[in-house]
Design an enzyme around this catalytic site. Sequence first.
Site, mmCIF file in Angstrom:
data_model
loop_
_atom_site.group_PDB
_atom_site.id
_atom_site.type_symbol
_atom_site.label_atom_id
_atom_site.label_comp_id
_atom_site.label_asym_id
_atom_site.label_seq_id
_atom_site.Cartn_x
_atom_site.Cartn_y
_atom_site.Cartn_z
ATOM 1 C CG HIS A 185 1.892 -5.151 -36.012
ATOM 2 N ND1 HIS A 185 1.595 -6.276 -35.273
ATOM 3 C CD2 HIS A 185 2.020 -5.564 -37.311
ATOM 4 C CE1 HIS A 185 1.537 -7.326 -36.078
ATOM 5 N NE2 HIS A 185 1.797 -6.922 -37.320
ATOM 6 C CB CYS B 145 3.356 -6.971 -40.384
ATOM 7 S SG CYS B 145 2.138 -6.020 -41.324
#
Length: 206
Positions: free
Chosen positions: A165, A181
């Site tokens: 992301h 992440c």
Amino acid sequence: MRLTKLAVAAFIAGLSLAAAAPAMAYDNSDNPFFALFSGNGFRPSNFGNGPGRGLGYSGSPIPRQTVAFNGKYRPGTIVIRTGERRLYLVQNNGTALKYGIGVGRDGFRWNGVKSISRKAEWPGWTPPAQMLKRRPDLPRYMPGGIDNPLGARAMYLGSSLYRIHGSNEPETIGQAVSSGCFRMTNDDVVDLYNRVNVGATVYIMN
């Protein structure tokens, strides 16, 4: 003359402290408001000339490159090397696009093979239960936008809680500060998002 030498010495000492500051350990990976209050000069704005222009600060401390890439991977495959803190998007001519990324901090790094199960523009953020347990002060939901820690785009990895992301903290690219992440600048994540499809294979190598 003595005063001048003292002033120069003080100036050099100040530069040394400023240079050392980014190396200090900190953990802002769970804090969506860090970029607003850190005073680090990376507040969201309309800077940048790439595909992320107007989507928040998009300049990356690690410019993306086209590099030679050997390996038996299909074009369109993503290879993430967490130790190197780089993401490679395999091309069809023996090359790959190489991006700088932020990765999981100690205790949160992992490896495996996933596929991109979903793509989202300006995703909203719902902190998972484990994160809320560590940080009960976090919002239960945060709508998408330039202040959102998921940034301009997100690519979800299988059925896991992990994503590739964007970020509202571009200064963390190249560091190990996340909760697992893989974060990119908005400029880079938009570029990658536009090049990959749902179903693309992602190899995570720790």
